[in-house]
Scaffold this active site. Structure first.
Site, PDB file in Angstrom:
ATOM      1  CB  VAL A 285      -0.842   0.208   1.212  1.00 24.98           C
ATOM      2  CG1 VAL A 285      -1.611   1.265   1.295  1.00 24.98           C
ATOM      3  CG2 VAL A 285      -1.951  -1.200   1.192  1.00 24.98           C
ATOM      4  CG  ASP A 332      -2.214  37.081 -38.677  1.00 25.08           C
ATOM      5  OD1 ASP A 332      -1.290  37.479 -39.668  1.00 25.08           O
ATOM      6  OD2 ASP A 332      -3.316  36.876 -38.683  1.00 25.08           O
ATOM      7  CG  ASP A 612      -7.495  36.220 -37.882  1.00 25.00           C
ATOM      8  OD1 ASP A 612      -7.272  35.543 -38.929  1.00 25.00           O
ATOM      9  OD2 ASP A 612      -6.977  37.178 -37.881  1.00 25.00           O
ATOM     10  CG  ASN A 706       1.178   5.605   1.444  1.00 22.09           C
ATOM     11  OD1 ASN A 706       1.980   5.929   0.586  1.00 22.09           O
ATOM     12  ND2 ASN A 706      -0.117   5.352   1.065  1.00 22.09           N
TER      13      ASN A 706
END
Length: 877
Positions: A285, A332, A612, A706
């Site tokens: 675990v 662009d 665009d 843990n």
């Protein structure tokens, strides 16, 4: 013919009957008051079937994991041995991990849904006689909506005006070919695909422009009725998340094998079967880093929100990961590198240049003639206030210049009403409108200078027009270059005369002159471009604008140098092998943009592409990161993109790339931390079993450790802001794993040092301090626990400072350490908890040993990191 009944469907109505049927005005639209009343009665224009990711779905998803199966088996085995405390502890771990995963995924899912709501669609609507941009959900039947190429249709519309209109209706009809549209009514029983007089919600306008009256909204639309827009609630998993989940799953089986092996070895060495089984269960675990996918989901969702606050809306989680590996940005010009705040500066007339700042109602005949065409051949509109203006910024600037010269579009249209419109065509690079002008028609044309020049036969003049010979054409071309060299965007205007409205508009034209518009570079772009260069990212301008203008802006923002050439789109094929040497591409068509993206990808580049327009969609889809403009981008472009710039600004791309790198670094950092800590637990127990020593930490202690160290420090590492110099290193290889060989080596070494420190503390406690068994186990447990806490400081990046770095400057780290210190130290002083965990209260000598031993891995890790950094610097020299 007109006079239809109320029973006829909208597609069968004549145009004259549409406003009467839906109680609206084609010229003024609905009033705001009437629109509010209709919305209150009918409801918002949304598809009710669109579902969120349900909480139950997310909860059930938590149980579909090998980790959960392992925890459940561990709980059952503990119960079978009668270990009620351990069974309860495992059940608590199961509940904690399941709950943590559920709430993390729920928050992430709601975050993504909330982010997508930021990208709500809008529509241009005629209300109270003015054109406004409204949220699509506010539309009601009777609204008059204007559409053009690139728009997603916001509701079912009956067309009342159409110019070259075509729509992609594949989502509704399955037809892959765009459907031609007109205002002519069709038969009452016409099928959906035959209803050419209609536009349907969810389809895309791919060419032309038009006006339609809303006839149905929300679930009443055709696509609403058949639930085509219902989105399934499956969580969006990025490749990075899937890799982490796969890693966790693989570790489950590895750890199971190790656990079985340890049981066998322990029993063979004479240890109690029950103890070894319990230890193996706890070890299995503890060793599984179940926090990996949970923290990764939270990290990605938080990164998306951080990007959204910087005006970068991420549509897909996978884009977050890819951003950090971007090597080339194809950007662009207009609105991205420039302010998209167009202003007319110069009119280039046949008689000479005229500064637009001096224009007034007394403008010359040549200037007035040129501006009249610019105002008539226009799709924008000016409202009562600047906030009410709508349409392309360039066209708005033309209308403003016309207004200053006493040329108001509404007034001109009263004398020369619009008879026909030819929308801008990428192939011709021109737009035209045809107006009734007495017994004949006036044709107004604007577009790219070279295209308008090629279509013209005469040049305007005062008092009369003259033939346009080759010498004059060359003169105009030089004037285009001169304006472009000044950084101005240049368009040309021409006019023609016709006997009928249906003639081809681009023939036998009179060239009237040029208009130079200024769109200055954004002040923050040069710095952003320099940051890209420092980050190893090439920036390439790809624009449809004139070559001279493109070169001027590129040099102004630092994309190109004085001697760098500007390559026009038609030459892309010829230079595809040398694209890495070119910084500016001008006059690029959509097909050429797609070819450019592919050319860079074939060179192994990770390409981010801005766009665009509707025709940018193929290139946006092809790019590794398609980036659409949020303010001026079409719906088609936004659909194709992985990221939307809400402010259309280039620096936002750079900020998003930085955030992508930060996210990847954080995930790598906390993954390495978790695995090092979990591996140290495996090594501590495994070494004890193999060497026939007593277990240095007990099963319940492993479970508790843990929960504490696998959660809070890992979350804190995931919240890091990143290093200041993160954009000063080259992009990572997109194929580079989260944890490569260097990371695994470091994980193993850190785990080994923590293991040695734990056993060292155990030996000192037992042999030199003479402590009893419970005290020795307490020392070993707390030494390993605090060594794991201090391990977070070993997660600093290579080359960073020891005392001031991305870990020590993270306030979440200090909060996590404070909380974990309390959670680890307090149980020994709480008798019921101490009894369950098998702890005793440490005295001062024990605490001194614990602190000393737990700091050893930190000192060794930092010393090794400093030596490695010094070695790297020496090699670079």
């Amino acid at each position: 013919m007109p006079g239809s009944t109320e029973q006829e469907p909208a597609h069968a109505l004549w145009v004259a009957d549409v406003p009467r049927r839906f109680r609206t005005s084609l010229q003024a639209g609905l009033t705001d008051g009437e629109a509010r009343r209709r919305r209150a009665r009918i409801g918002p224009n949304v598809i009710a079937a669109r579902a969120q990711t349900s909480a139950l779905t997310l909860l059930l998803h938590q149980f579909a994991s090998p980790v959960v199966y392992l925890l459940a088996a561990a709980c059952a085995l503990s119960l079978s041995f009668g270990e009620w405390h351990q069974a309860a502890a495992v059940a608590a771990v199961l509940t904690f991990n399941t709950g943590l995963g559920f709430f993390t995924e729920l928050r992430a899912a709601r975050s993504v849904e909330g982010l997508r709501a930021l990208g709500t669609r809008s529509a241009r609507v005629r209300r109270d006689g003015h054109i406004r941009v409204l949220a699509a959900e506010d539309l009601v039947p009777g609204d008059v909506v204007l559409v053009e190429a690139g728009d997603a249709v916001p509701a079912d519309l009956r067309l009342v005006d159409a110019s070259g209109l075509g729509a992609d209706e594949s989502t509704l009809t399955g037809e892959s070919v765009a459907a031609d549209k007109s205002v002519t009514p069709v038969a009452t029983d016409a099928s959906l695909a035959e209803r050419s007089s209609m536009l349907f919600r969810g389809t895309m306008v791919v060419r032309g422009s038009g006006t339609g009256v809303v006839v149905a909204t929300g679930s009443g639309t055709q696509i609403g009725k058949i639930s085509r827009l219902v989105e399934q609630a499956a969580p969006d998993r990025s490749p990075l998340e899937r890799r982490l989940e796969r890693l966790s799953g693989q570790l489950v089986w590895v750890v199971l094998a190790i656990a079985v092996l340890l049981v066998g070895l322990g029993v063979a060495s004479g240890k109690d079967l029950r103890l070894m089984t319990e230890a193996s269960i706890a070890l299995a675990v503890a060793a599984i880093p179940e926090g990996l996918p949970i923290v990764a989901t939270l990290t990605l969702a938080r990164g998306m929100w951080r990007m959204a606050r910087r005006n970068a809306l991420i549509e897909r989680l996978s884009a977050v990961e890819t951003l950090g590996a971007t090597t080339v940005i194809l950007t662009d010009k207009t609105g991205t590198l420039t302010e998209n705040r167009m202003t007319v500066r110069v009119l280039a007339l046949p008689s000479g240049d005229c500064e637009a700042t001096g224009l007034d109602s007394g403008a010359s005949h040549e200037a007035a003639r040129l501006l009249r065409v610019a105002v008539l051949c226009n799709d924008a509109s000016l409202g009562r206030t600047p906030g009410d203006d709508s349409g392309d910024p360039m066209e708005q600037a033309l209308l403003q210049a016309g207004r200053h010269a006493g040329l108001d579009r509404a007034v001109i249209l009263r004398d020369r009403p619009l008879a026909r419109k030819h929308a801008f065509d990428v192939a011709t690079r021109m737009m035209a409108t045809v107006h009734a002008d007495g017994p004949r028609f006036l044709v107004a044309v604007k577009g790219a200078p070279e295209a308008v020049l090629a279509a013209s036969r005469r040049t305007g003049g005062d008092p009369c027009d003259r033939p346009l010979d080759n010498e004059t054409r060359d003169l105009w071309r030089r004037r285009v270059e001169d304006l472009g060299a000044r950084g101005l965007r240049v368009i040309a205007c021409a006019e023609g005369r016709a006997d009928e409205a249906g003639i081809s508009p681009f023939a036998d034209l009179t060239f009237l002159g040029l208009i130079g518009l200024e769109d200055p570079a954004r002040a923050d772009v040069p710095g952003a471009v320099a940051a890209c260069h420092a980050a190893g990212i090439r920036v390439v301008m790809v624009t449809g604008d004139h070559a001279v203008t493109a070169g001027s802006i590129a040099r102004a923002v630092g994309i190109a140098g004085p001697a760098d050439p500007v390559v026009e789109g038609r030459s892309v094929g010829a230079v595809s092998d040398e694209v890495e040497e070119i910084a500016v591409f001008a006059r690029v068509s959509p097909a050429e943009k797609l070819a450019l993206v592919r050319a860079y990808q074939e060179k192994g580049e990770v390409v981010a592409m801005t766009g665009d327009g509707v025709n940018d969609a193929p290139a946006l889809k092809q790019a590794d990161i398609g980036i659409a403009m949020g303010q001026r981008g079409t719906d088609v472009a936004r659909e194709a993109a992985a990221m939307i710039l809400l402010d259309d600004a280039f620096p936002t791309i750079v900020a998003a790339i930085r955030e992508g790198r930060v996210i990847f670094d954080n995930i790598r950092r906390f993954a390495a931390y978790l695995l090092a800590c979990n591996l140290s637990e495996v090594m501590v127990v495994g070494f004890a079993v193999l060497s026939t020593l007593p277990l240095p930490i007990l099963p319940m202690q492993i479970l508790y450790l843990n929960v504490v160290t696998d959660v809070f420090p890992a979350f804190a590492l995931a919240m890091g802001e990143g290093r200041d110099d993160i954009l000063e290193r080259p992009p990572r290889d997109p194929e580079e794993p989260i944890l490569g060989r260097p990371q695994w080596i470091r994980i193993a070494l850190h785990a080994a040092v923590m293991t040695v420190a734990t056993f060292g503390a155990l030996v000192i406690a037992e042999l030199y301090l003479g402590l009893d068994r419970a005290s020795v186990v307490t020392v070993a447990f707390l030494t390993l626990a605090f060594a794991q806490l201090w391990q977070v400081f070993n997660m600093r990046g290579s080359g960073s400072m020891v005392l001031r770095n991305e870990v020590t400057c993270n306030p979440w780290i200090w909060a996590a350490l404070l909380l974990c210190t309390v959670l680890l130290a307090a149980p020994a002083y709480v008798p019921p908890v101490a009894a369950v965990l098998g702890l005793v209260p440490p005295d001062m000598g024990m605490w001194a040993l614990i602190l000393f031993a737990s700091l050893v891995p930190l000192v060794i890790g930092q010393s090794a990191a400093v030596a490695a950094d010094a070695y790297k610097r020496a090699r670079r020299r």
